[in-house]
Design an enzyme around this catalytic site. Structure first.
Site, PDB file in Angstrom:
ATOM      1  N   CYS A   1      60.186  25.006 -62.687  1.00 33.70           N
ATOM      2  CA  CYS A   1      61.400  24.359 -62.169  1.00 33.70           C
ATOM      3  C   CYS A   1      61.432  24.456 -60.647  1.00 33.70           C
ATOM      4  O   CYS A   1      60.829  25.319 -60.044  1.00 33.70           O
ATOM      5  CB  CYS A   1      62.637  25.049 -62.729  1.00 33.70           C
TER       6      CYS A   1
ATOM      7  N   ARG B   1      55.603  20.547 -58.407  1.00 30.89           N
ATOM      8  CA  ARG B   1      55.626  21.761 -59.243  1.00 30.89           C
ATOM      9  C   ARG B   1      55.576  21.430 -60.721  1.00 30.89           C
ATOM     10  O   ARG B   1      55.395  22.307 -61.559  1.00 30.89           O
ATOM     11  CB  ARG B   1      56.885  22.573 -58.930  1.00 30.89           C
TER      12      ARG B   1
ATOM     13  N   TRP C   1      61.511  22.126 -65.744  1.00 28.42           N
ATOM     14  CA  TRP C   1      60.317  22.138 -66.593  1.00 28.42           C
ATOM     15  C   TRP C   1      60.753  22.884 -67.838  1.00 28.42           C
ATOM     16  O   TRP C   1      61.015  24.089 -67.795  1.00 28.42           O
ATOM     17  CB  TRP C   1      59.174  22.850 -65.874  1.00 28.42           C
TER      18      TRP C   1
ATOM     19  N   ASN D   1      66.123  28.746 -62.117  1.00 31.75           N
ATOM     20  CA  ASN D   1      64.701  28.749 -62.405  1.00 31.75           C
ATOM     21  C   ASN D   1      64.399  30.114 -63.000  1.00 31.75           C
ATOM     22  O   ASN D   1      64.728  31.131 -62.416  1.00 31.75           O
ATOM     23  CB  ASN D   1      63.903  28.531 -61.108  1.00 31.75           C
ATOM     24  N   GLY D   2      63.802  30.163 -64.179  1.00 31.93           N
ATOM     25  CA  GLY D   2      63.485  31.443 -64.820  1.00 31.93           C
ATOM     26  C   GLY D   2      63.905  31.393 -66.288  1.00 31.93           C
ATOM     27  O   GLY D   2      64.163  30.333 -66.833  1.00 31.93           O
TER      28      GLY D   2
ATOM     29  N   GLU E   1      35.279  26.033 -64.536  1.00 35.45           N
ATOM     30  CA  GLU E   1      36.274  25.404 -63.664  1.00 35.45           C
ATOM     31  C   GLU E   1      36.177  23.887 -63.731  1.00 35.45           C
ATOM     32  O   GLU E   1      37.185  23.185 -63.786  1.00 35.45           O
ATOM     33  CB  GLU E   1      36.106  25.899 -62.240  1.00 35.45           C
TER      34      GLU E   1
ATOM     35  N   LYS F   1      39.239  21.407 -64.849  1.00 32.15           N
ATOM     36  CA  LYS F   1      39.701  20.276 -64.011  1.00 32.15           C
ATOM     37  C   LYS F   1      39.752  19.001 -64.836  1.00 32.15           C
ATOM     38  O   LYS F   1      40.726  18.246 -64.804  1.00 32.15           O
ATOM     39  CB  LYS F   1      38.774  20.094 -62.816  1.00 32.15           C
TER      40      LYS F   1
ATOM     41  N   GLU G   1      42.592  19.059 -67.419  1.00 29.30           N
ATOM     42  CA  GLU G   1      43.924  18.969 -66.807  1.00 29.30           C
ATOM     43  C   GLU G   1      44.257  17.570 -66.332  1.00 29.30           C
ATOM     44  O   GLU G   1      45.385  17.125 -66.426  1.00 29.30           O
ATOM     45  CB  GLU G   1      43.960  19.875 -65.567  1.00 29.30           C
TER      46      GLU G   1
ATOM     47  N   HIS H   1      23.365  28.497 -79.235  1.00 25.50           N
ATOM     48  CA  HIS H   1      24.106  29.307 -80.226  1.00 25.50           C
ATOM     49  C   HIS H   1      25.280  28.535 -80.800  1.00 25.50           C
ATOM     50  O   HIS H   1      26.292  29.117 -81.181  1.00 25.50           O
ATOM     51  CB  HIS H   1      24.573  30.613 -79.589  1.00 25.50           C
TER      52      HIS H   1
ATOM     53  N   LYS I   1      52.864  23.502 -61.631  1.00 29.26           N
ATOM     54  CA  LYS I   1      52.027  24.027 -60.547  1.00 29.26           C
ATOM     55  C   LYS I   1      51.914  25.537 -60.633  1.00 29.26           C
ATOM     56  O   LYS I   1      50.887  26.108 -60.346  1.00 29.26           O
ATOM     57  CB  LYS I   1      52.598  23.639 -59.189  1.00 29.26           C
TER      58      LYS I   1
HETATM   59  C1  AGP Z   1      44.596  25.233 -62.236  1.00 28.02           C
HETATM   60  O1  AGP Z   1      44.195  23.913 -61.907  1.00 28.02           O
HETATM   61  C2  AGP Z   1      45.849  25.234 -63.075  1.00 28.02           C
HETATM   62  N1  AGP Z   1      46.891  24.546 -62.415  1.00 28.02           N
HETATM   63  C3  AGP Z   1      46.224  26.601 -63.592  1.00 28.02           C
HETATM   64  O2  AGP Z   1      45.182  27.017 -64.458  1.00 28.02           O
HETATM   65  C4  AGP Z   1      46.411  27.688 -62.533  1.00 28.02           C
HETATM   66  O3  AGP Z   1      45.178  28.024 -61.947  1.00 28.02           O
HETATM   67  C5  AGP Z   1      46.970  28.941 -63.221  1.00 28.02           C
HETATM   68  O4  AGP Z   1      48.225  28.617 -63.765  1.00 28.02           O
HETATM   69  C6  AGP Z   1      47.113  30.135 -62.263  1.00 28.02           C
HETATM   70  O5  AGP Z   1      47.979  29.792 -61.234  1.00 28.02           O
HETATM   71  P1  AGP Z   1      48.057  30.786 -59.956  1.00 28.02           P
HETATM   72  O6  AGP Z   1      46.705  30.782 -59.307  1.00 28.02           O
HETATM   73  O7  AGP Z   1      49.132  30.202 -59.090  1.00 28.02           O
HETATM   74  O8  AGP Z   1      48.402  32.156 -60.468  1.00 28.02           O
END
Ligand code: AGP
Length: 612
Positions: A2, A27, A74, A100-101, A485, A489, A492, A508, A607
């Site tokens: 949020c 975010r 969110w 937020n929380g 990674e 990407k 996502e 395997h 985010k």
């Molecule tokens: C990465 O592209 C993602 N948005 C997500 O995996 C992110 O890396 C993860 O939530 C950790 O976030 P942070 O580095 O802000 O702790």
């Protein structure tokens, strides 16, 4: 995650709220709303969907008022909907709140309030909270600020809260625990927000509210009180953020801008720390723990997502250079499995946002058991930076795209310096190897610049594989975390299923997936595993798999076998991940764009995951 924005001042609140909500869109959210107090009334406008849809719905409406709050939601409690969107109001409609929380004991509070005759319109914990504050104020006949302080003593959970009162439109009341709240000090105005991006265009003077503090904010007065109701002197800091850093500056998407900023952001990360000419490394942020690090008999690293991939890379770097055992942990697992932590253990916490709930709780638990916590973070003043004993900032600037790109390469640069500095302090690295790696690290920004010139070629490759249903990413050694990674990407940004695997593991199981419909992205840059990677490529080609190979410039073997080749400038294998990930970022970006998806705000993602 949020987003919160609020304004109180001589000007009109609505324009500030609307622009602030747009700055917070990165975010991740599913609904948005504003509330404005004026003349004894509180106007609330909120709806599911984008901020632009809220703006359109309010076009032509009278939005007068000098005191307002805004929110991008969110969803945690209750599905995305108009009624669950924030702000929420008290029974009498006089109080409005954004939050937020998570209020973890909201069900119990809700039942108590229902028994007292309260009725709720939404499924949210936030609406329960504002009704609870209203109930406390009415029962105690006290100020809103006092009612909030009393109410928060019973609240279990994390929160950033801003409340306005229609009967007192000259005041905002705010509080925080576990999520950030920044207050910008303007000229006859104050700006409150979840981070600095909605504030920076108005002022660079900011106050970061601490956990358990309550803020009473008027146009020209800011009062901060701690949980004992004692007035605190606000610590005013200078923002080092520029407006340009949160604008697209001509790029079609923030994600592409983030990717193209990497030569500079890696340079900024190294600046003032790495001096290859004099073989010097300075990491002032951890200067008080040099001895503890030298004597450590193990290092634990906790992180989530992309940051966890950086942690895995750090394991290879630290164990190679420092000969200290490293344990890499998913923060979400670490926090719950009652890990064995001994006093003096070193715990590295890696987080771009510094607000990831799982990582923060993991840190708190480790500190309580005597671990030394060192944070590696991209946001100054974040919760992680405040919970760590010491740490190192990555200086990548605000990463606006939800998918982490420039923060990842900055983390790798910091971790390479961390490992090299510790190895030098321990005397576990030869001087020649140390100097070679310092020089190599210094040369990374220029090599990234060269790599970005292949953006067009990678867009073409993307066009040939964007309709694939699955991808496999393979790498060995330092390239294994890069494979993970790259797969993350793609998942996502394009919503295509992708798996990262150690290349040797393919036989395997995953090799059963290989056929003419499966693109396999293979990291085949020159290192000690090159011959074995060539064998893996042969195994894939023998089963008609499509091979997209990343190779070191000058390699002619792999290109003769691969369906697609992306050439990477020469670099030491320990440093190569900072280069090899770049084409994988671009591949994911272009496939996402060509599929017509919102690459800056992918579905279901935030985010920073500030809730469990
Ligand atoms: C990465 O592209 C993602 N948005 C997500 O995996 C992110 O890396 C993860 O939530 C950790 O976030 P942070 O580095 O802000 O702790």
């Amino acid at each position: 995650m949020c987003g919160i924005v609020a304004y109180i001042g001589k000007g009109q609140a609505y324009p500030v709220l609307l622009k602030g909500l747009k700055r917070l869109e990165y975010r991740g959210y599913d609904s948005a709303g504003v509330a404005i107090a004026s003349g004894g009334q509180v106007q609330v406008f909120k709806k599911k969907g984008r901020v632009s849809e809220l703006e359109e719905a309010l076009t032509g409406r009278e939005m007068e008022g000098h005191c307002g709050i805004g929110h991008t939601r969110w969803a945690t409690h209750g599905e995305p909907s108009d009624i669950n969107a924030h702000p929420h109001t008290s029974s009498d409609g006089k109080l409005a709140i954004v939050h937020n929380g998570i209020i973890e004991n909201y069900s119990q509070l809700r039942q108590e309030l229902l028994n007292k005759g309260h009725r709720f319109q939404s499924e949210t914990d936030t609406e329960v909270l504002i009704h609870f504050v209203e109930e406390v104020r009415n029962n105690n006949r006290c100020s809103l600020e006092e009612a909030l302080r009393i109410a928060l003593r019973r609240v279990v959970g994390t929160y950033v809260i801003v409340i306005l009162d229609g009967d007192h439109p000259d005041t905002l009341v705010a509080a925080r625990k576990g999520s950030p709240l920044v207050i910008g000090i303007g000229n006859g105005a104050h700006f409150l927000a979840s981070d600095a991006s909605p504030i920076v265009e108005y002022t660079k003077e900011v106050v970061y509210v601490n956990d358990y503090e309550v803020a009473v904010v008027k146009a020209d007065e800011l009062i901060l009180k701690n949980s004992s109701n004692e007035i605190q002197t606000p610590y005013v800091q200078k923002l080092d953020l520029e407006l340009a850093a949160i604008e697209k500056e001509g790029f079609p998407h923030f994600m592409l801008k983030d990717i193209f900023e990497q030569p500079r952001t890696i340079f900024d990360c190294l600046r003032g720390r790495l001096d290859a000419a004099h073989a010097q490394l300075t990491l002032g942020g951890i200067r008080n723990h040099v001895e503890a690090l030298k004597e450590a008999d193990r290092i634990i690293i906790v992180a989530c997502g992309t940051s966890w991939h950086a942690a895995l890379t750090a394991e290879y770097m630290i164990e190679e250079l420092c000969r200290i055992p490293v344990e890499v942990e998913y923060a979400s697992e670490f926090r719950y499995r009652n890990p064995v932590i001994r006093k003096g253990d070193i715990l590295l916490a890696i987080s771009q946002s510094g607000e990831t709930a799982d990582t923060l709780v993991a840190i708190e638990g480790a500190r309580q058991q005597g671990a030394i916590v060192l944070g590696i973070c991209n946001v100054v003043g974040s919760s992680l930076s405040r919970l760590s004993h010491e740490g190192i900032y990555t200086h990548a600037g605000p990463e606006i795209g939800v998918a982490s790109t420039k923060a990842f390469t900055a983390q790798l640069a910091v971790l390479a310096m961390f490992a090299l500095k510790l190895a030098r302090d321990k005397g576990s690295v030869e001087e020649g190897r140390f100097r070679e790696l310092l020089t190599g690290l210094e040369g990374i920004p220029a090599r990234v610049e060269t790599l970005l010139e292949q953006n067009g070629k990678i867009a073409e490759i993307a066009s040939r594989y964007r309709d694939s249903r699955d991808f496999l990413y393979l790498g060995r050694g330092y390239n294994f975390p890069v494979a993970l990674e790259g797969a993350l990407k793609l998942k996502e940004i394009s919503y295509i299923h992708a798996e990262g695997y150690p290349a040797a593991e393919m036989k395997h199981g995953p090799i059963a997936l290989v056929d003419e419909n499966l693109p396999v992205v293979i990291l085949a840059t020159r290192d000690r595993f090159h011959e074995k990677i060539v064998s893996n490529i042969q195994e894939i080609k023998a089963r008609k798999g499509k091979v997209i190979a990343l190779v070191t410039e000058g390699d002619e073997i792999v290109p003769s076998m691969a369906d697609e080749t992306i050439r990477i400038p020469e670099a030491d294998e320990l440093l190569a991940p900072m280069l090899n990930v770049i084409p994988l970022q671009l591949l994911a970006y272009h496939i996402g764009v060509q599929k017509g998806l919102d690459v800056d705000k992918p579905r279901n993602l935030a985010k920073s995951v500030t809730v469990e």
